[in-house]
Design a protein around this motif. Sequence first.
Motif, short mmCIF file in Angstrom:
data_model
loop_
_atom_site.label_atom_id
_atom_site.label_comp_id
_atom_site.label_asym_id
_atom_site.label_seq_id
_atom_site.Cartn_x
_atom_site.Cartn_y
_atom_site.Cartn_z
N THR A 14 40.02 21.99 -13.36
CA THR A 14 41.49 22.04 -13.36
C THR A 14 42.06 22.10 -14.78
OG1 THR A 14 41.54 19.65 -13.11
CG2 THR A 14 41.81 20.93 -11.12
N SER A 15 41.44 21.40 -15.73
CA SER A 15 41.97 21.41 -17.10
C SER A 15 41.91 22.81 -17.69
CB SER A 15 41.19 20.42 -17.98
OG SER A 15 39.81 20.73 -17.97
N PHE A 16 40.79 23.51 -17.45
CA PHE A 16 40.65 24.90 -17.93
C PHE A 16 41.69 25.79 -17.25
CE2 PHE A 16 38.94 29.20 -17.52
CZ PHE A 16 38.52 29.48 -18.81
N GLY A 17 41.84 25.63 -15.93
CA GLY A 17 42.75 26.47 -15.16
C GLY A 17 44.20 26.34 -15.58
N VAL A 18 44.66 25.10 -15.78
CA VAL A 18 46.07 24.89 -16.15
C VAL A 18 46.33 25.39 -17.57
CG1 VAL A 18 47.82 23.14 -16.60
CG2 VAL A 18 46.46 23.01 -14.55
N ILE A 75 46.98 31.45 -11.08
CA ILE A 75 46.00 30.55 -11.72
C ILE A 75 46.41 29.09 -11.51
CG2 ILE A 75 45.01 29.85 -13.94
CD1 ILE A 75 45.35 32.85 -14.80
N THR A 76 47.73 28.82 -11.64
CA THR A 76 48.23 27.46 -11.40
C THR A 76 47.97 27.05 -9.96
OG1 THR A 76 49.96 27.91 -13.02
CG2 THR A 76 50.22 25.93 -11.70
N ALA A 77 48.22 27.98 -9.02
CA ALA A 77 47.98 27.68 -7.60
C ALA A 77 46.51 27.38 -7.34
CB ALA A 77 48.43 28.86 -6.74
N GLY A 78 45.61 28.07 -8.06
CA GLY A 78 44.17 27.80 -7.92
C GLY A 78 43.83 26.38 -8.34
N SER A 79 44.43 25.91 -9.45
CA SER A 79 44.20 24.54 -9.91
C SER A 79 44.75 23.52 -8.91
CB SER A 79 44.88 24.32 -11.27
OG SER A 79 44.35 25.20 -12.21
N PHE A 80 45.95 23.81 -8.41
CA PHE A 80 46.56 22.90 -7.43
C PHE A 80 45.73 22.88 -6.14
CE2 PHE A 80 51.04 23.68 -9.39
CZ PHE A 80 50.65 22.97 -10.51
N GLY A 81 45.20 24.04 -5.76
CA GLY A 81 44.37 24.12 -4.56
C GLY A 81 43.16 23.21 -4.65
N THR A 82 42.53 23.17 -5.84
CA THR A 82 41.37 22.29 -6.08
C THR A 82 41.76 20.84 -5.88
OG1 THR A 82 40.61 23.84 -7.77
CG2 THR A 82 39.61 21.66 -7.78
N SER A 83 42.87 20.41 -6.51
CA SER A 83 43.30 19.01 -6.43
C SER A 83 43.66 18.63 -5.01
CB SER A 83 44.52 18.78 -7.33
OG SER A 83 44.18 18.99 -8.67
N ILE A 84 44.43 19.49 -4.34
CA ILE A 84 44.91 19.17 -2.99
C ILE A 84 43.74 19.13 -2.01
CG2 ILE A 84 46.35 20.00 -1.08
CD1 ILE A 84 48.25 21.14 -3.33
N ALA A 85 42.82 20.11 -2.09
CA ALA A 85 41.67 20.15 -1.16
C ALA A 85 40.80 18.90 -1.31
CB ALA A 85 40.84 21.41 -1.40
N THR A 86 40.48 18.49 -2.56
CA THR A 86 39.62 17.32 -2.76
C THR A 86 40.33 16.03 -2.34
OG1 THR A 86 40.25 17.32 -5.10
CG2 THR A 86 38.13 18.29 -4.55
N THR A 87 41.66 15.97 -2.56
CA THR A 87 42.44 14.78 -2.15
C THR A 87 42.44 14.63 -0.64
OG1 THR A 87 43.88 14.94 -4.07
CG2 THR A 87 44.71 13.68 -2.22
N ILE A 88 42.77 15.71 0.06
CA ILE A 88 42.83 15.65 1.53
C ILE A 88 41.45 15.33 2.09
CG2 ILE A 88 43.25 17.04 3.62
CD1 ILE A 88 45.47 18.48 2.03
N TRP A 89 40.42 15.90 1.48
CA TRP A 89 39.04 15.65 1.91
C TRP A 89 38.72 14.15 1.83
CZ3 TRP A 89 34.12 15.91 -1.35
CH2 TRP A 89 32.97 15.97 -0.54
#
Length: 524
Positions: free
Chosen positions: A66-70, A416-430
Amino acid sequence: MASAPTSASDFLPPPPLTGSARLWGTLALSAATFMNVLDTSIANVSLPAIAGDLGVSPNQGTWVITSFGVANAIAVPLTGWLSQRFGQVRLFTASILLFVLTSWLCGLAPNMTTLIFFRVLQGLVAGPMIPLSQALLLSSYPKALAGLAMALWSMTTLVAPVMGPLLGGWITDNISWPWIFYINIPVGFGAAFITWSIFHKRESQTRKLPIDSIGLALLVIWVGALQIMLDKGKELDWFHSGEVIALGIVALVGLIAFVIWELTEEHPVVDLSLFKKRNFWAGVLALSVGYGLFFGNVVLLPLWLQQYMGYTATQAGMVLAPVGLMALLLSPLVGKNIGKADPRHFAAVAFAVFALVLWMRSNFNTQADMATILIPTLIQGVAMACFFIPLMTITLSGLSHDKIPAASGLSNFVRITAGSFGTSIATTIWQDRAAMHHAQLSEFVNPGSPAANSALSGLASAGLTPDQALGTINRLVDQQAYMLAANDVFYVSALIFLLLIPLVYLTRPAQAGAGSADAAAGAH
């Protein structure tokens, strides 16, 4: 003495390259693009190894992505301003060399904080590389071959995410994770040397432009605050934490201030007036939500396989690798026919296939073998081939030629921002769903349960103490809870992909025609 040209219309672009110069130029630009795109996915399968080595949880390890993506997302909209200020060739060559330096520093990082800091720097310097590689490649080919140039270019951006997990897994298992960064050094030096040798006499026009420093500062503040909130939220129990609430307020106020400022600024860092076009806002929304869902699930799958299915990094990489096979075969066909057919149909097919793939994954269980897990990944290549270029064609259709670079930069930034948010949201919900499933499954482990008593007595007869037996049962419950949680994420993602299909048909029909090269140029 003649004065320097003051406007773009006075500047004569260099003629297309010919012969070996064009071949070597294409190879150098492709290698730089390949290295850049590879770095967005190579760390995915290495996250558990990096997290373990640096003494943090695997979920904290997602910061490496996420740090690279943002940082990359923040840097992309600045490409236009920077290239006009310093020149495309100088900026591109400097980007490659700085990328090599930050890659080396990432490999040397002694702890997670330092690694994340260097990944942020790496993302920032990587920002201009992809848009500029497109611009330089298109300037190297005659207009009649622009489609071929973009097909060659998109091949590298399709192969890199495929190679990333496989290469990352092999390096992690057989050498050590810092080498996923060190491999950029020879590739980067080679690409920079060849690019400078061939292109330095073809420098673009430069002029001094004012930088919208307030707009840029607001962009960094609200994107940074929102990303940190999304990533730290699961650790800090979301809005029960004062820190998360503060970050949320900073992100919201920063976004509102940013929008107001950019709409009134004469030279905005991001041209928000583009959102007045229906095709642009609907296309960007479909592209970004789709990419966020795709990227979130791409990160989740190897995490689940390595943590709860006993896969090594190489095996997890092999499961993800075939995603690009169908994309490589079908992309030239899609590119060839995008001007003849309605791109909305291609995009609808992409979303339907993504939904099918995720629905298949939502039926996985802990007994699933590698072949079962591979089949949806193989099918996903069909969706990837129909995803990027058709949606970018829709997004950029109806815009004047001078608006294309700004529109491409803005849509890439949102994606690209949406990709980073997707990572955070998917792992949180998981994590959240796994905790809920764990609590529900644990209710069945009680003194009145014949199945639980039978399992415990079986483990006791195998020589385990009561505590060890309960620990073994708990691990089994954990494995099932995380499997069910992954199924939930896959299923909801499939439903959202289906909901995106009507959004595509909100746009007006777009024929790519002559603009297909411009559309392709924004596609990654």
